[in-house]
Scaffold this active site. Sequence first.
Site, PDB file in Angstrom:
ATOM      1  N   HIS A 142      -8.316  -4.340  -1.328  1.00 48.08           N
ATOM      2  CA  HIS A 142      -6.806  -3.838  -0.941  1.00 48.08           C
ATOM      3  C   HIS A 142      -6.300  -4.512   0.373  1.00 48.08           C
ATOM      4  CE1 HIS A 142      -4.054  -0.493  -1.190  1.00 48.08           C
ATOM      5  NE2 HIS A 142      -4.126  -0.520   0.458  1.00 48.08           N
ATOM      6  N   ASP A 165      -9.860  -2.968  -6.022  1.00 48.23           N
ATOM      7  CA  ASP A 165      -8.874  -1.868  -5.152  1.00 48.23           C
ATOM      8  C   ASP A 165      -8.967  -0.645  -5.958  1.00 48.23           C
ATOM      9  OD1 ASP A 165      -6.992  -0.819  -3.662  1.00 48.23           O
ATOM     10  OD2 ASP A 165      -5.597  -2.388  -4.125  1.00 48.23           O
ATOM     11  N   SER A 169       0.946  -1.259   0.056  1.00 46.40           N
ATOM     12  CA  SER A 169      -0.025  -0.070  -0.073  1.00 46.40           C
ATOM     13  C   SER A 169       0.899   1.145   0.024  1.00 46.40           C
ATOM     14  CB  SER A 169      -0.955  -0.126   1.203  1.00 46.40           C
ATOM     15  OG  SER A 169      -1.865   1.046   0.815  1.00 46.40           O
TER      16      SER A 169
END
Length: 412
Positions: free
Chosen positions: A380, A350, A189
């Site tokens: 995600h 995502d 991320s």
Amino acid sequence: MVTWLQKINIFLATIILLISFSLYTSVPADIEDPWIVRTYIAALRSANFLANTIELLSSVSSITTLRYMVEAAYFPIRLPNTLLHIEDFKINGLNVRLYRPKSTLELSPCILYFHGGGWSLFSIDSYDSITRDLAQHTNTVVISVEYRQSPEFSFPVPFDDCLRVTQHILQNGLKYKIDSHRVALLGDSTGANLAATVALRISEEDPGFTPHVRLQVLLQPVLQAFNFDTPSYRLYSDNTFPGRSQILKFWCYYLGIQPTQDVVSSFQKNDHVSPSLRTSIYSHYLSESQLPESVREKSPASSLDRYSNQYDQNLALKVESKVIDPFVSPLLADVLNASPPAYILVAEADVVRDDGLLYASRLRAANVSVELKHVHNQSHFFLAPKLPSGILTFSSAEETWREIYQFISKNL
């Protein structure tokens, strides 16, 4: 035997599950583990509500409350481990945690891990299960970095922290029994943003003084703050975890501005960049024509007018120079040909999926080797740390991590 901490986590997870039923959210039809996604969405909404309420009633900021809740939920259970030597120390004043498999050779390859969490949440403690497993399954030294976080420390501080630790390890490998020519940067991320930007910055240095990074592993990377109307942002803005509005709040913190409703709205409409930038080379780097045909076919048309003269001038003055900085948005870097080989993993449902797909396309165009993994039925958060109780674990996570371990072992 169930410990008291596991009982607490089971109790908390049960409460979260009950909340999720009352905060039902529609999720993509083909997503695996839909109730886990709904539970995390409900938990995030509840946590934000509680944190904002506490901020209104006291002097405690909402981000401080969120950090406390995250660290309490993911506090690691540290059982004795006969396979790893684990050591906490400082590099250039920053806390790091080193995991060394006891079976490693004198000079070992090394993975520097930058954790996710919107540059604001999680820590080397709450990521302990991931970094511990990574060291064991790759038989590689892992160093987890506790970079300073936003909003207290906005860009460039988190980037600079990760860069300084990386430079130190590359320049002083022998001190830590590390092979400086076999170092990988790994992040998930926003941690993947830090891994990509540090890898890009190191590629500019003299390899005679600072050996270059051998590999960059980017898991569901957040790679640009220029366009929040890519197909994946349009498709999954409200029905996945964490969703566009939460990502935008984290971007605001990282860019050093308050995420007011008006500011977040301007980001959503891409009004944070001027009309001249919208039609510049940076827009070409984000062209939907570079996405795979299978992705383009499912993409709804944008409702935004790319050629509109409307934009938020005050906001643009504050953020434009940062948004196009390659060490904020590596996807917008003009030169990528010296970047290290990359493993890029994206999940279908995502909001930042297209960041990873476009970066893979740009790296390949620059003749950089790329291994792209597209997980089609997840969102995600599916590779995030496990809760200590083991519940709310995504079904694809273990197999996906195993593939990541195998790629690193083979290529590092």
